[in-house]
Design an enzyme around this catalytic site. Structure first.
Site, mmCIF file in Angstrom:
data_model
loop_
_atom_site.group_PDB
_atom_site.id
_atom_site.type_symbol
_atom_site.label_atom_id
_atom_site.label_comp_id
_atom_site.label_asym_id
_atom_site.label_seq_id
_atom_site.Cartn_x
_atom_site.Cartn_y
_atom_site.Cartn_z
ATOM 1 N N ALA A 60 1.030 -1.088 -0.029
ATOM 2 C CA ALA A 60 0.000 -0.082 -0.004
ATOM 3 C C ALA A 60 0.853 1.165 0.092
ATOM 4 O O ALA A 60 1.801 1.229 0.570
ATOM 5 C CB ALA A 60 -0.929 0.070 1.333
ATOM 6 N N SER A 105 4.357 4.028 3.324
ATOM 7 C CA SER A 105 3.941 2.756 2.624
ATOM 8 C C SER A 105 3.933 1.651 3.454
ATOM 9 O O SER A 105 4.437 1.730 4.464
ATOM 10 C CB SER A 105 4.949 2.639 1.406
ATOM 11 O OG SER A 105 4.744 1.616 0.761
ATOM 12 N N LYS A 106 3.458 0.552 3.047
ATOM 13 C CA LYS A 106 3.537 -0.742 3.911
ATOM 14 C C LYS A 106 3.254 -1.890 3.190
ATOM 15 O O LYS A 106 2.377 -1.741 2.257
ATOM 16 C CB LYS A 106 2.558 -0.673 5.201
ATOM 17 C CG LYS A 106 3.018 -1.703 6.331
ATOM 18 C CD LYS A 106 4.152 -1.145 6.909
ATOM 19 C CE LYS A 106 4.406 -1.681 8.165
ATOM 20 N NZ LYS A 106 5.397 -1.204 9.369
ATOM 21 N N GLY A 107 3.711 -3.027 3.458
ATOM 22 C CA GLY A 107 3.610 -4.073 2.573
ATOM 23 C C GLY A 107 3.299 -5.360 3.427
ATOM 24 O O GLY A 107 3.764 -5.613 4.666
#
Ligand code: NAD
Length: 475
Positions: A60, A105-107
């Site tokens: 994201a 962001s992050k995953g």
């Protein structure tokens, strides 16, 4: 009583909105800052154990007001879109609060990392990296992942190597992820950084009598009773530093399989060794074991450190929490509903976006190191030592010439004559970041009667900075 529990994302949005409503933002800007710009979902197959296994991954991107965007990659079966979007939003606010020049962001990858061996995990990670790279969701200038729950140096080294193979002509390839081992371009002090940041945040808290008073606490960290949930990367380092260096008493550690309690203080290194050897806390000789982890969050203590997962304190248990001070080492451990209940009770919460910002702060130092292709302090260290030596020799000469015969103590001489190495510089930069950010939050908290807690203050500082960027972009 039945409770309608908030999703993690709704919780973050509610906290954001509470702060934004106290500010005068230009029309539409509040929504622009709040929404998650994009979320990429990928399903990919890897042939393992004689068959193709399909994995689901997410990345994201919450806000690109600054680039690259930054945020960890989590390996867990609980990973989902709501979670990565909430975590990406927190990254945006966190970076703004501690002034690291990144968007959020992050995953995540839906996987139980314990269900696969090392070779299998490497193949899965390399394939995930390929999928991210195809969409510029890993890149030194656009999107820089880092470790999070279930990932660490090993996964970051695989990702960096996979990226380098795909982009052999990119001289900055190493800067595509942070949290790498040192031999693969990492920086000293990154593994411990988030836990170290928690320690520095608490030390700063205990330097301010007025905020300590709000939590009904006095003195320093020595002897304070601490409960820690999650003895992973963040929880272990925080607990270890607080007990070994600040003489706090970690009276309770909560892990997946249960709880260890010892009112005299738990030996954190020994417990960590036991978890490594057996997979859990059960059977540890240095304390009493029980199974009910959630109940232990309600133990009487001075400081509660949730350092595992989100939403562990919600509307169902918030009123039973007895800690006076909660420091959110994990992301989102307290839901917006619980936050309200705790505030009404007078519990002080040091919010996640500040408390666990040590990780991204040192990631920033690592990224800068990778781009400059030189380790921190390499140019200055010996020069610094030579100048210190000149001062010491001159002092000794003056002392002899004037007959005063002063002698500098051995300890002072040794430390004064030793130039700072990378680890010391990283710690100094981290300490400075935690202290300065605390002061900014406190300024808003103490001076604005409409801001009734530290979390809202943190959001106000972060939103103000993000809105300044948008305004100067002409939005
Ligand atoms: P980790 O995987 O190293 O450790 C998590 C620990 O929590 C493990 O020991 C696990 O067994 C335990 N745990 C999981 N669920 C639990 C539960 N329900 N009850 C009790 N214990 C439980 O992960 P980490 O990197 O230490 O991350 C922990 C938290 O800190 C996450 O919220 C993460 O987003 C946040 N965080 C991590 C970093 C970082 O640099 N690693 C940076 C900022 C924030």
């Amino acid at each position: 009583m039945a409770h309608n529990l908030l999703s993690f994302r709704d919780s973050v949005d509610q906290m954001f909105t509470k702060a934004a409503s106290l500010m005068e933002l230009s029309p539409g800007l509040e929504e622009k800052i709040r929404v998650c710009n994009s979320t990429y979902v990928v399903r990919f197959g890897v042939r393992l154990r004689g068959q193709i296994h399909t994995f689901t991954g997410y990345r994201a991107v919450h806000s690109e007001h600054m680039e690259p965007v930054k945020g960890g990659i989590r390996y867990s079966l609980d990973v989902n879109q709501d979670e990565v979007e909430a975590l990406a939003a927190l990254m945006t606010y966190k970076c703004a609060l501690v002034e690291v020049p990144f968007g959020g962001s992050k995953g995540g990858l839906c996987i139980d990392p314990r269900a696969w061996n090392e070779d299998e995990l490497e193949r899965i990670t390399r394939r995930f990296t390929y999928e991210l790279s195809r969409r510029n969701l890993i890149s030194p200038s656009q999107n820089v992942p880092a470790p999070d729950m279930g990932t660490g140096e090993r996964e970051m080294a695989w990702m960096a190597d996979a990226y380098k193979r795909l982009h052999p002509d990119d001289i900055n390839a190493k800067a595509c992820v942070t949290g790498k081992p040192r031999h693969a371009g990492g920086i000293d002090g990154r593994v411990e950084a988030t836990g170290r940041g928690v320690q520095y945040a608490l030390r700063e808290f205990f330097r301010h009598d007025d905020v300590m008073k709000k939590a009904g606490l006095t003195g320093d960290l020595g002897g304070k009773r601490v409960v820690v949930q999650g003895l992973g990367n963040v929880g272990y380092h925080a607990a270890q530093f607080l007990s070994a260096e600040d003489k706090a008493l970690v009276t309770c550690v909560i892990e997946r399989d249960g709880v260890i309690r010892n009112p005299q203080g738990i030996n954190i290194d020994a417990l960590r060794g036991h978890i490594r050897a057996t997979g859990g806390v059960k059977g540890f000789a240095g304390g009493d074991f029980t199974e009910d982890g959630l109940r232990a969050l309600e133990d009487d203590c001075d400081i509660l450190i949730p350092a595992a997962v989100e939403s562990v304190i919600d509307a169902t248990n918030a009123d039973r929490i007895r800690a006076r001070l909660i420091i959110e080492a994990a992301n989102g451990p307290v839901t917006a509903d619980a936050d309200r209940i705790l505030r009404e009770k007078g519990t002080v919460i040091i919010p996640d976006m500040y408390a666990n910002a040590g990780g991204v702060t040192v990631s920033y130092f690592e990224w800068v190191k990778n781009l400059s292709q030189i380790s921190l302090g390499r140019l200055e260290r010996r020069h610094e030592e030579a100048r210190a030596r000149m001062i010491v020799e001159e002092l000794e000469r003056l002392s002899a010439d004037t007959g005063l015969n002063w002698t500098l103590s051995k300890g002072f001489k040794e430390s004064f004559l030793t130039g700072a190495d990378e680890l010391e510089l990283v710690r100094s930069g981290l300490d400075d970041t935690m202290r300065e950010s605390f002061k900014k939050m406190k300024e808003v908290w103490v001076n604005n009667p409409r801001v009734d807690d530290m979390r809202t203050a943190a959001y106000v500082v972060a939103i103000r900075r993000i809105s300044n960027v948008y305004n100067s972009l002409g939005l």
